[in-house]
Design a protein around this motif. Structure first.
Motif, PDB file in Angstrom:
ATOM      1  N   THR A 136       0.747  -0.971   0.123  1.00 58.73           N
ATOM      2  CA  THR A 136      -0.081  -0.094  -0.129  1.00 58.73           C
ATOM      3  C   THR A 136       0.970   1.123   0.010  1.00 58.73           C
ATOM      4  O   THR A 136       1.861   1.423   0.675  1.00 58.73           O
ATOM      5  N   SER A 137       0.500   2.064  -1.081  1.00 55.73           N
ATOM      6  CA  SER A 137       1.514   3.470  -1.224  1.00 55.73           C
ATOM      7  C   SER A 137       0.191   4.503  -0.487  1.00 55.73           C
ATOM      8  O   SER A 137      -0.365   5.018  -1.506  1.00 55.73           O
ATOM      9  N   VAL A 138       0.274   4.985   0.788  1.00 57.83           N
ATOM     10  CA  VAL A 138      -0.754   5.758   1.220  1.00 57.83           C
ATOM     11  C   VAL A 138      -0.575   7.178   0.749  1.00 57.83           C
ATOM     12  O   VAL A 138      -1.461   8.001   1.038  1.00 57.83           O
ATOM     13  N   SER A 139       0.766   7.589   0.353  1.00 61.45           N
ATOM     14  CA  SER A 139       0.925   8.679  -0.164  1.00 61.45           C
ATOM     15  C   SER A 139      -0.109   9.281  -1.097  1.00 61.45           C
ATOM     16  O   SER A 139      -0.569  10.699  -0.898  1.00 61.45           O
ATOM     17  N   ILE A 140      -0.507   8.515  -2.138  1.00 61.12           N
ATOM     18  CA  ILE A 140      -1.434   9.182  -2.864  1.00 61.12           C
ATOM     19  C   ILE A 140      -2.797   9.392  -2.245  1.00 61.12           C
ATOM     20  O   ILE A 140      -3.599  10.410  -2.569  1.00 61.12           O
ATOM     21  N   SER A 141      -3.181   8.655  -1.502  1.00 57.89           N
ATOM     22  CA  SER A 141      -4.255   8.515  -0.573  1.00 57.89           C
ATOM     23  C   SER A 141      -4.442   9.841   0.262  1.00 57.89           C
ATOM     24  O   SER A 141      -5.159  10.751   0.493  1.00 57.89           O
ATOM     25  N   ALA A 142      -3.274   9.961   0.981  1.00 57.67           N
ATOM     26  CA  ALA A 142      -3.075  11.108   1.929  1.00 57.67           C
ATOM     27  C   ALA A 142      -2.966  12.593   1.065  1.00 57.67           C
ATOM     28  O   ALA A 142      -3.814  13.317   1.633  1.00 57.67           O
ATOM     29  N   GLN A 143      -2.655  12.589   0.055  1.00 57.57           N
ATOM     30  CA  GLN A 143      -2.515  13.893  -0.734  1.00 57.57           C
ATOM     31  C   GLN A 143      -3.982  14.086  -1.212  1.00 57.57           C
ATOM     32  O   GLN A 143      -4.702  15.113  -0.981  1.00 57.57           O
ATOM     33  N   THR A 144      -4.886  13.009  -1.553  1.00 55.49           N
ATOM     34  CA  THR A 144      -6.227  13.127  -1.964  1.00 55.49           C
ATOM     35  C   THR A 144      -7.141  13.599  -0.678  1.00 55.49           C
ATOM     36  O   THR A 144      -7.888  14.437  -0.758  1.00 55.49           O
ATOM     37  N   GLY A 348      -9.101   3.904   0.452  1.00 62.69           N
ATOM     38  CA  GLY A 348      -7.845   4.346   0.676  1.00 62.69           C
ATOM     39  C   GLY A 348      -6.730   3.518   0.831  1.00 62.69           C
ATOM     40  O   GLY A 348      -5.484   4.058   0.648  1.00 62.69           O
ATOM     41  N   MET A 349      -6.863   2.258   0.818  1.00 64.57           N
ATOM     42  CA  MET A 349      -5.577   1.438   0.866  1.00 64.57           C
ATOM     43  C   MET A 349      -5.251   0.868  -0.372  1.00 64.57           C
ATOM     44  O   MET A 349      -4.379  -0.112  -0.627  1.00 64.57           O
ATOM     45  N   VAL A 350      -6.015   1.243  -1.655  1.00 61.93           N
ATOM     46  CA  VAL A 350      -5.666   0.642  -3.051  1.00 61.93           C
ATOM     47  C   VAL A 350      -4.531   1.043  -3.520  1.00 61.93           C
ATOM     48  O   VAL A 350      -3.781  -0.077  -4.137  1.00 61.93           O
ATOM     49  N   SER A 351      -4.020   2.202  -3.467  1.00 58.32           N
ATOM     50  CA  SER A 351      -3.062   2.629  -4.385  1.00 58.32           C
ATOM     51  C   SER A 351      -1.704   1.776  -3.902  1.00 58.32           C
ATOM     52  O   SER A 351      -1.411   1.907  -2.616  1.00 58.32           O
ATOM     53  N   THR A 384      -3.954   1.192 -10.192  1.00 59.83           N
ATOM     54  CA  THR A 384      -4.637   1.527  -8.734  1.00 59.83           C
ATOM     55  C   THR A 384      -4.091   2.901  -8.261  1.00 59.83           C
ATOM     56  O   THR A 384      -4.702   3.407  -7.537  1.00 59.83           O
ATOM     57  N   THR A 385      -3.154   3.263  -8.775  1.00 52.74           N
ATOM     58  CA  THR A 385      -2.409   4.851  -8.425  1.00 52.74           C
ATOM     59  C   THR A 385      -3.516   5.747  -9.017  1.00 52.74           C
ATOM     60  O   THR A 385      -3.795   6.601  -8.341  1.00 52.74           O
ATOM     61  N   LEU A 386      -3.887   5.651 -10.270  1.00 54.18           N
ATOM     62  CA  LEU A 386      -4.605   6.403 -10.928  1.00 54.18           C
ATOM     63  C   LEU A 386      -6.193   6.573 -10.564  1.00 54.18           C
ATOM     64  O   LEU A 386      -6.942   7.571 -10.429  1.00 54.18           O
TER      65      LEU A 386
END
Length: 409
Positions: A136-144, A348-351, A384-386
Motif C-alpha cells: 500500500t502506498s498511502v501517499s496518493i491517498s494522503a494527498q487526496t 484509501g488502501m488501494v493505491s 491502482t494509483t490512478l
C-alpha cells in the motif's frame, strides 16, 4: 546544453505540466493529484517520452535525478501527512487500523497467489505476486484526503494508521518469501525474521521516544540560532534522518519514518503549525509535483501490456482493487464503521504507488519473478494509483465521519 541547464528545463517542464494538469483536474471535479499522475503517464514513454527528447543528452542522469527528487517529495508529503494527523484520534481507531491492515494484507496475498497458480505460475513466483499485491502506498491517498479535507476524519485517520501497519506486515511477508526462496535456491537467505521484527520494534520505540522527548526541545532551542530559518532547517534535517533510520535500521519504508516524526511533532502545537506552514510551500511548490509526475515518467504502458497476457493482467488488476476494498473495509466494519465508511477505508488502501514497484523490483532482481510478470505489476500499479483519487472523491461525496477533535492550545 550544459547538464545543469538540462536539469533546469526538465524540472521547469515537470512542475508546469503538473500544476496545469492538477488545476484542470480540479476544474473537472477530480482531485489535483489525479491530473498530476495522468500527465506524468503521458509525459513518459507511453506518449511524449520527455526524458529522451533530443535536447536532453544526459538522459540517464536526468532519470536518476528526477527519481531521487521524487523520493524526497514523497518523504516530505508523508511528513506533512503526519503533521496533519491527530494523535488522539489515531489512538481511538488503533484496533480498527490493525484489523483493517490485516485484512488488507491477507486477502490480496491469497488472491494474487491463487490467480497466479491458476495460470500455471510456479509456487514461489505465485506467492511473490501475492506479496506485491499486499503493498500500500498511502501517499496518493494522503494527498487526496488532504485536498478533500478528510485527512483528519475517522476514515482518514484509520487509513493512515492502517497503512503504517500494512507497511510492517508487508515487509515481514516480503522478507519471509525472499528468505525461503534464497534458502531453496542455495543462496543467501537474508536477515532472519526474528531480527527484522526486533529491528522494527526498536525503531518505532526509538522514533517515538526521540520524537516525544528530544525533538521538541531541540527545535525550541534552534529558535535562538543565528541565521535564516534555523528551526525549519533543523526540522527538515530531522525528517530526512527519520526517513533514513526507518529504511536502513527499522526495515520499513522511509516514508514511515518521516510520517512518524510528523505525528510526534503534533504534540507541540506551535512547532507543528510553524513547520507545517513552511514545509507545505517547499513540498507543494517543488518536490511533490515531481513525485507524482515521476510515477508515470518511468512507465511504458504499451510495452507493459505487450509483455503480459491480457487475461492474467486483467485478473490481477481487478484483484488488486477489490481485495483491498473488501479486505481492509471488512476489517474495520466491526469497529463501528458503517458500510460506506468501511468502503472509504478500503479505497484509501488501494493505491500501490512506488511501494509495489520497489517490491516487484526486488523480486525481479532476486529472480523470483520474470520480466513479463514485472510488466504486469507496472500496469497494476499504474491503474491502482490512478483510480484511487477518483474512487476516494466519489466515496467522500457525502463527507467523512468526524471524531471529537483534540483541543489545540
Amino acid at each position: 546544453m550544459k547538464p545543469f541547464l538540462q536539469v533546469a528545463v526538465v524540472l521547469a517542464v515537470i512542475i508546469t505540466v503538473a500544476k496545469a494538469a492538477g488545476a484542470l483536474s480540479k476544474r473537472l471535479g477530480q482531485p489535483a493529484v489525479f491530473g498530476e499522475l495522468l500527465i506524468g503517464l503521458l509525459m513518459g514513454p507511453t506518449l511524449f517520452n520527455l526524458l529522451e527528447w533530443p535536447i536532453f543528452t544526459e538522459g540517464e542522469y536526468l532519470h536518476r535525478l528526477v527519481k531521487d527528487l521524487a523520493e524526497l517529495g514523497v518523504i516530505f508529503l508523508m511528513f506533512l501527512a503526519g503533521l496533519e494527523t491527530d494523535l488522539g484520534e489515531m489512538r481511538k481507531v488503533g484496533a480498527a487500523a490493525l484489523v483493517g491492515a490485516t485484512g488488507g494484507v491477507l486477502l490480496p496475498l491469497l488472491a494474487g497467489t491463487g490467480i497466479s497458480l491458476a495460470y500455471g505460475y510456479p509456487g514461489y513466483e505465485s506467492v511473490f505476486i501475492g506479496t506485491i499485491l499486499t503493498a500500500t502506498s498511502v501517499s496518493i491517498s494522503a494527498q487526496t484526503l488532504l485536498e478533500l479535507g478528510q485527512l483528519r476524519s475517522r476514515e482518514g485517520t484509520t487509513i493512515l494508521g492502517a497503512a503504517v501497519i500494512d507497511d510492517v506486515m508487508g515487509i515481514i511477508v516480503l522478507s519471509l518469501v525472499v528468505a525461503l526462496h534464497g534458502a531453496a535456491a542455495g543462496g543467501e537467505a537474508g536477515k532472519p525474521i526474528w531480527l527484522i521484527l526486533l529491528l522494527m520494534v526498536l525503531f518505532f520505540a526509538g522514533a517515538i521516544a526521540v520524537g516525544k522527548w528530544i525533538v521538541p526541545p531541540l527545535l525550541r532551542w534552534a529558535r535562538n540560532w543565528p541565521g535564516t530559518e534555523p528551526r525549519f532547517a533543523l526540522a527538515i534535517v530531522l525528517g530526512l534522518l527519520f526517513a533514513v533510520a526507518a529504511e536502513e535500521f527499522g526495515q520499513v519504508a522511509a516514508i514511515t519514518g518521516s510520517y512518524t516524526l510528523g505525528v510526534m511533532m503534533t504534540l507541540d502545537h506551535d512547532l507543528k503549525h510553524e513547520v507545517e506552514e513552511k514545509l507545505s510551500v517547499l513540498a507543494y511548490g517543488f518536490f511533490v509535483p515531481i513525485f507524482f509526475v515521476s510515477i508515470g515518467l518511468e512507465a511504458n504502458l504499451p510495452q507493459a501490456i505487450a509483455q503480459s497476457g491480457v487475461g492474467f493482467m486483467t485478473w490481477i488488476v481487478l484483484a488488486s482493487i477489490l481485495t483491498k476494498i473488501i479486505g481492509a473495509g471488512a476489517g474495520v466494519r466491526p469497529f463501528g464503521f458503517d458500510w460506506s465508511e468501511s468502503m472509504r477505508v478500503g479505497i484509501g488502501m488501494v493505491s500501490r504507488g512506488e511501494v509495489a514497484l520497489i517490491v516487484a523490483g526486488i523480486g525481479l532482481e532476486s529472480g523470483v519473478i520474470s520480466q513479463p510478470i514485472y510488466s504486469v505489476m507496472v500496469v497494476m500499479t499504474l491503474v491502482t494509483t490512478l483510480i484511487t483519487p477518483i474512487l476516494l472523491r466519489f466515496a467522500f461525496r457525502g463527507g467523512g465521519s468526524s471524531l471529537p477533535r483534540v483541543t489545540e492550545a
